[in-house]
Every structure is written in C-alpha cells, then in structure tokens.
Design a protein around this motif. Sequence first.
Motif, PDB file in Angstrom:
ATOM      1  N   GLY A 184      47.147  41.361  34.549  1.00 32.20           N
ATOM      2  CA  GLY A 184      47.825  42.044  33.460  1.00 32.20           C
ATOM      3  C   GLY A 184      47.507  43.529  33.409  1.00 32.20           C
ATOM      4  O   GLY A 184      48.386  44.356  33.120  1.00 32.20           O
ATOM      5  N   VAL A 185      46.258  43.897  33.673  1.00 34.66           N
ATOM      6  CA  VAL A 185      45.881  45.306  33.682  1.00 34.66           C
ATOM      7  C   VAL A 185      46.644  46.050  34.776  1.00 34.66           C
ATOM      8  O   VAL A 185      47.172  47.153  34.560  1.00 34.66           O
ATOM      9  CB  VAL A 185      44.359  45.448  33.867  1.00 34.66           C
ATOM     10  CG1 VAL A 185      43.988  46.898  34.139  1.00 34.66           C
ATOM     11  CG2 VAL A 185      43.627  44.945  32.640  1.00 34.66           C
ATOM     12  N   MET A 219      45.731  49.046  27.050  1.00 35.98           N
ATOM     13  CA  MET A 219      44.473  49.232  26.330  1.00 35.98           C
ATOM     14  C   MET A 219      43.960  47.916  25.755  1.00 35.98           C
ATOM     15  O   MET A 219      42.756  47.629  25.809  1.00 35.98           O
ATOM     16  CB  MET A 219      44.680  50.264  25.217  1.00 35.98           C
ATOM     17  CG  MET A 219      44.874  51.677  25.709  1.00 35.98           C
ATOM     18  SD  MET A 219      44.899  52.900  24.351  1.00 35.98           S
ATOM     19  CE  MET A 219      46.403  52.398  23.505  1.00 35.98           C
ATOM     20  N   GLY A 220      44.862  47.101  25.206  1.00 36.17           N
ATOM     21  CA  GLY A 220      44.429  45.832  24.626  1.00 36.17           C
ATOM     22  C   GLY A 220      43.887  44.864  25.662  1.00 36.17           C
ATOM     23  O   GLY A 220      42.823  44.250  25.468  1.00 36.17           O
ATOM     24  N   VAL A 221      44.613  44.712  26.773  1.00 35.82           N
ATOM     25  CA  VAL A 221      44.183  43.759  27.814  1.00 35.82           C
ATOM     26  C   VAL A 221      42.909  44.246  28.486  1.00 35.82           C
ATOM     27  O   VAL A 221      41.994  43.433  28.781  1.00 35.82           O
ATOM     28  CB  VAL A 221      45.318  43.559  28.835  1.00 35.82           C
ATOM     29  CG1 VAL A 221      44.854  42.687  29.992  1.00 35.82           C
ATOM     30  CG2 VAL A 221      46.522  42.908  28.169  1.00 35.82           C
ATOM     31  N   TYR A 259      38.597  32.705  34.961  1.00 36.20           N
ATOM     32  CA  TYR A 259      38.994  33.005  33.585  1.00 36.20           C
ATOM     33  C   TYR A 259      39.447  34.459  33.407  1.00 36.20           C
ATOM     34  O   TYR A 259      40.072  34.782  32.392  1.00 36.20           O
ATOM     35  CB  TYR A 259      37.827  32.735  32.639  1.00 36.20           C
ATOM     36  CG  TYR A 259      37.460  31.281  32.508  1.00 36.20           C
ATOM     37  CD1 TYR A 259      38.228  30.293  33.094  1.00 36.20           C
ATOM     38  CD2 TYR A 259      36.323  30.900  31.791  1.00 36.20           C
ATOM     39  CE1 TYR A 259      37.886  28.961  32.977  1.00 36.20           C
ATOM     40  CE2 TYR A 259      35.975  29.562  31.658  1.00 36.20           C
ATOM     41  CZ  TYR A 259      36.768  28.597  32.266  1.00 36.20           C
ATOM     42  OH  TYR A 259      36.428  27.268  32.140  1.00 36.20           O
ATOM     43  N   LEU A 260      39.110  35.313  34.374  1.00 38.27           N
ATOM     44  CA  LEU A 260      39.427  36.737  34.274  1.00 38.27           C
ATOM     45  C   LEU A 260      40.591  37.170  35.161  1.00 38.27           C
ATOM     46  O   LEU A 260      41.018  38.333  35.074  1.00 38.27           O
ATOM     47  CB  LEU A 260      38.203  37.578  34.627  1.00 38.27           C
ATOM     48  CG  LEU A 260      36.930  37.299  33.824  1.00 38.27           C
ATOM     49  CD1 LEU A 260      35.776  38.146  34.345  1.00 38.27           C
ATOM     50  CD2 LEU A 260      37.161  37.536  32.345  1.00 38.27           C
ATOM     51  N   LEU A 263      39.401  42.312  28.621  1.00 40.59           N
ATOM     52  CA  LEU A 263      38.794  42.001  29.918  1.00 40.59           C
ATOM     53  C   LEU A 263      37.351  42.486  29.978  1.00 40.59           C
ATOM     54  O   LEU A 263      36.454  41.754  30.468  1.00 40.59           O
ATOM     55  CB  LEU A 263      39.621  42.650  31.033  1.00 40.59           C
ATOM     56  CG  LEU A 263      39.108  42.461  32.467  1.00 40.59           C
ATOM     57  CD1 LEU A 263      39.068  40.975  32.835  1.00 40.59           C
ATOM     58  CD2 LEU A 263      39.969  43.238  33.451  1.00 40.59           C
ATOM     59  N   LEU A 264      37.067  43.675  29.493  1.00 36.03           N
ATOM     60  CA  LEU A 264      35.702  44.185  29.529  1.00 36.03           C
ATOM     61  C   LEU A 264      34.775  43.370  28.631  1.00 36.03           C
ATOM     62  O   LEU A 264      33.645  43.032  29.011  1.00 36.03           O
ATOM     63  CB  LEU A 264      35.692  45.659  29.114  1.00 36.03           C
ATOM     64  CG  LEU A 264      36.348  46.640  30.089  1.00 36.03           C
ATOM     65  CD1 LEU A 264      36.361  48.044  29.496  1.00 36.03           C
ATOM     66  CD2 LEU A 264      35.636  46.636  31.423  1.00 36.03           C
ATOM     67  N   SER A 265      35.264  43.068  27.434  1.00 36.93           N
ATOM     68  CA  SER A 265      34.412  42.302  26.519  1.00 36.93           C
ATOM     69  C   SER A 265      34.204  40.873  27.004  1.00 36.93           C
ATOM     70  O   SER A 265      33.116  40.300  26.826  1.00 36.93           O
ATOM     71  CB  SER A 265      35.033  42.294  25.119  1.00 36.93           C
ATOM     72  OG  SER A 265      36.326  41.706  25.153  1.00 36.93           O
ATOM     73  N   ARG A 266      35.227  40.305  27.602  1.00 31.60           N
ATOM     74  CA  ARG A 266      35.078  38.919  28.117  1.00 31.60           C
ATOM     75  C   ARG A 266      34.229  38.886  29.377  1.00 31.60           C
ATOM     76  O   ARG A 266      33.454  37.930  29.578  1.00 31.60           O
ATOM     77  CB  ARG A 266      36.465  38.350  28.422  1.00 31.60           C
ATOM     78  CG  ARG A 266      36.445  36.859  28.788  1.00 31.60           C
ATOM     79  CD  ARG A 266      36.153  36.023  27.565  1.00 31.60           C
ATOM     80  NE  ARG A 266      36.247  34.589  27.852  1.00 31.60           N
ATOM     81  CZ  ARG A 266      35.231  33.837  28.277  1.00 31.60           C
ATOM     82  NH1 ARG A 266      34.032  34.395  28.476  1.00 31.60           N
ATOM     83  NH2 ARG A 266      35.394  32.542  28.512  1.00 31.60           N
TER      84      ARG A 266
END
Length: 255
Positions: free
Chosen positions: A92-93, A67-69, A85-86, A73-76
């Motif tokens: 990780g997801v 959930m954190g990663v 950068y993603l 990822l969505l916000s970045r």
Amino acid sequence: MTNRHTGDTGQLMSHPSPRVELAETGPVRTPRNLLRILLADVKHGRWLLVLSTLLAACASGASVALMGVSAWLLSRAAEMPPVLYLEAAAVGVRFFGISRGVFRYAERLVGHDLALRMQGVLRMRSYDKLSGTTLVGRRRGDLLVRVTADVEAILDVVVRVLVPACAASLAIIGTTALLARFSPVSAAWLLGSALLAGVVIPWLTQVLAGDPSGAAPTRQTWGASPSPPVPPSSGQGKPTGDPRNEPGHPEESRL
C-alpha cells in the motif's frame, strides 16, 4: 470574433476568424461570470475542469492515505509481528507513493492545458473589444500593461485557486467521512480545523486588511508615489511634464 484590416480603398473591412468562434455574451460583471463565459468558449472546458479537479483530489487523497498507511506500518512493525502481516501495508505504501506522483502529473497537464486555453480566449476577447475603440495604435502603456496582467492572471486563478480549492474540499470531505467510521470526535476536529484554516482565517485576513471588496490595486499601492502638489507661490500653475510649460511654447508666451 472578427479580424479587421484596411483594404485597397482605405476602408475598414472585417471578416470572421477561421480559428475561434466566440459566443455572444453580455458584459462581464463578476469573476464567476467571467469563468463561466471562458469555460463555455473552450471546447470541453467544463469537463476538463472536472477532470482536473478529480485528479487533484485523487493526488491529495493518495497523500493522506500514504501518511496513514506508513504510520500504521511503522507502529505495527515496532511490535515485531511476522513479516506476512506487514506485506499488505508495504504494498500500500508503494502504491500510494507512486499514484500520488502520477495523479499530480496528470492534474498539472490537464489543468494547465485548460488554463492556457482560457487565457487564449480571454486575450482574443480583450483584443476584439479594443479593436472597436480608438485606443489601438496609441501610446497607452498603462492600459497595455493592465490588459496583459489581467489576461495572464487567469492562469493563476485556474491552476492555483479554483482547482486546488475544489480538490481540497473533496479530499477533506472524503477523509472526514472515512475517519468518522473509526472516531467521530477526531472527524469533527478534522472538519473544524479545515474550515478554520480554509475559510475563517482567510476571511478574517481579508477583513483586517481593510479591503473586503477585493478591489484592484491602484498605482499608489504598487509603489508609484504621486508627484507633490506645486505651491501657488512658485508660479507654476500646471503640473510637471505638460509640454505647454516648456519655455518658448506658444501657449506659454501668450501667458
């Protein structure tokens, strides 16, 4: 444990069971004492419990990390940075999503294996105690149902209570420690809400329910309504269902 059978002479003989050896223990007074005895009788029982707890904690930690990663990822990605950068977050997801399922599957295998072994030991202990009494072979439906239900309940105690509670505690402690490095205030709120939801609210619910001792439910609580008392004027001085109340019974004729 000893198996008893009747020989040719009609006498009761006993011989040791070749499959399971039960440790000699005193009377079981608390659920904690019962779990300790069953874990001691199961081969590598304590290690299986520790392994199941760690696997469950890893599965919960993978869910939190997923959930954190994914949120980062969505916000970045909304800022439309270069794809390079993603890539780490995308990997990780995938890693946490796959590992969560793997850890959960392994935890279910180990946890249920331990619970079923403990259930078998408890069943043999119960039958071994009953074999030394006069209740075996008699019509004791309530006793049989109660023993069967209590033995099967150990499966839920291990799989749905003990292991999830320990794993959730480890996951909360790890998440709080990790979050405290970025925001101590958020970590404090997380720890307080976890204690409120996991300790305070269940305790208040048990107290408000009026059964803080955790006593076993009686037959009336399961919906079996007791028979109403027979008034003295009806002439029936004995409860319904007594064979001595039947017409023509010798004792009835003597009355």
